[in-house]
Motif scaffolding. Structure first.
Motif, PDB file in Angstrom:
ATOM      1  N   GLU A  68     -10.909  -3.345  12.114  1.00 40.73           N
ATOM      2  CA  GLU A  68     -12.479  -3.683  11.821  1.00 40.73           C
ATOM      3  C   GLU A  68     -12.060  -5.442  12.037  1.00 40.73           C
ATOM      4  O   GLU A  68     -12.519  -6.490  12.607  1.00 40.73           O
ATOM      5  CB  GLU A  68     -13.359  -3.559  10.833  1.00 40.73           C
ATOM      6  N   GLN A  69     -11.114  -5.631  11.352  1.00 35.07           N
ATOM      7  CA  GLN A  69     -10.300  -6.882  10.554  1.00 35.07           C
ATOM      8  C   GLN A  69      -9.575  -7.554  11.688  1.00 35.07           C
ATOM      9  O   GLN A  69      -9.906  -8.343  11.646  1.00 35.07           O
ATOM     10  CB  GLN A  69      -9.343  -6.257   9.345  1.00 35.07           C
ATOM     11  N   GLU A  72     -12.094  -8.629  14.196  1.00 35.32           N
ATOM     12  CA  GLU A  72     -13.018  -9.942  13.684  1.00 35.32           C
ATOM     13  C   GLU A  72     -12.444 -11.195  13.861  1.00 35.32           C
ATOM     14  O   GLU A  72     -12.947 -11.993  14.571  1.00 35.32           O
ATOM     15  CB  GLU A  72     -13.537  -9.556  12.307  1.00 35.32           C
ATOM     16  N   LYS A  74     -10.313 -11.667  16.048  1.00 35.53           N
ATOM     17  CA  LYS A  74      -9.672 -11.135  17.655  1.00 35.53           C
ATOM     18  C   LYS A  74      -7.673 -11.684  17.804  1.00 35.53           C
ATOM     19  O   LYS A  74      -7.406 -11.762  19.070  1.00 35.53           O
ATOM     20  CB  LYS A  74     -10.181 -12.804  17.935  1.00 35.53           C
TER      21      LYS A  74
END
Length: 287
Positions: A68-69, A72, A74
């Motif tokens: 997820e990090q 986020e 990119k």
């Protein structure tokens, strides 16, 4: 040739053979090279096994992050498609978040793991028990077969930040790691035998005599740590055998005592001087 059993503390490392008239400086140079080479192979094998299990190392800015990090922020691993294993990959998850989780297939994993085992066997401490030597040529060969196995599985090479690549190219940075504490640089090395340091500028024969068929146990350590502990008079294995022997002897003696017809003579009621000691008030005195 003098046979030297090299130890670090109380732990065996390897057997080393050298002419008796060799300067101590040359011995320290060769021994530290072999000692550090063994450490390098151990580190390299650990990294290659990780490579086989979880694929290539992620870029430093992506390591330790969750999916997820990464999404986020990119972030993208530009080496993921360039450094794919031969024969394709299978998805695995690295719980430490250091590698990309695209491991080689089972066949290629077997190539890497089998080569790691072979390399570790070449520098194993068990070689001391079977009287086999570890030389600089042994270290070079072990690294060479590991490099060959990695090339077979990753013909396109590894990312420039991969720890395996750094180890193979001697560009590894160990600063701040536990591994750096184990490495002994040649200028900071000292060798001890029989409670005495083998001083630089002298020859081996100045310490062990001129007999070229001597075998000694010497301890390698960093300078400034003082004298290492002396070798025990008997080995741990010999001590166990001695204890087992005396225990067996003690049990045999006890059995003979129990089988003895006159054993009752040691009982208190059979003591002919018991009444006399009672009158003199020395009944419970132990002799």
């Amino acid at each position: 040739m003098v046979k030297i059993h090299i130890k670090k503390g109380d732990e065996s490392q390897f057997l080393y053979e050298i002419p008796v008239d060799t300067p101590i400086d040359d011995i320290l140079k060769n021994i530290t090279c072999i000692y550090n080479g063994r450490l390098k192979i151990q580190r390299l094998c650990a990294d290659v096994e990780d490579l086989a299990q979880h694929g290539i190392t992620l870029p430093p800015n992506m390591q330790g992050l969750t999916e997820e990090q990464i999404f986020e922020l990119k972030l993208k691993d530009e080496w993921e498609d360039k450094c794919t294993p031969s024969g394709g990959y299978e998805e695995t998850k690295d719980k430490y978040g250091r590698r990309n989780g695209k491991a080689p297939n089972k066949k290629m994993q077997e190539v890497l793991n089998k080569t790691c085992k072979e390399a570790k066997d070449m520098i194993s401490k068990k070689k001391v028990e079977i009287n086999e030597y570890v030389t600089q040529a042994t270290i070079t060969e072990a690294i060479s077969i590991l490099k060959g196995a990695v090339t077979i599985v990753y013909p396109m090479g590894l990312p420039p930040h991969d720890t395996v690549k750094h180890e193979l190219e001697n560009t590894e940075d160990l600063s701040g790691t536990q591994a750096s504490q184990e490495v002994i640089e040649e200028p900071n090395a000292s060798l001890w035998w029989a409670g005495k340091e083998m001083l630089r500028g002298k020859k081996l024969s100045d310490f062990v005599g001129k007999n070229d068929k001597t075998k000694i146990v010497a301890k390698l350590q960093k300078k400034g740590q003082g004298a290492p502990s002396r070798e025990p008079v008997v080995s741990e294995e010999e001590q166990k055998k001695m204890m087992a022997y005396y225990y067996k002897k003690q049990e045999t003696f006890k059995k003979l005592e129990n089988d003895n017809e006159d054993a009752y003579m040691d009982a208190p009621w059979a003591d002919s001087n018991q009444l006399k000691r009672q009158f003199h008030g020395i009944r419970d005195v132990k002799f």
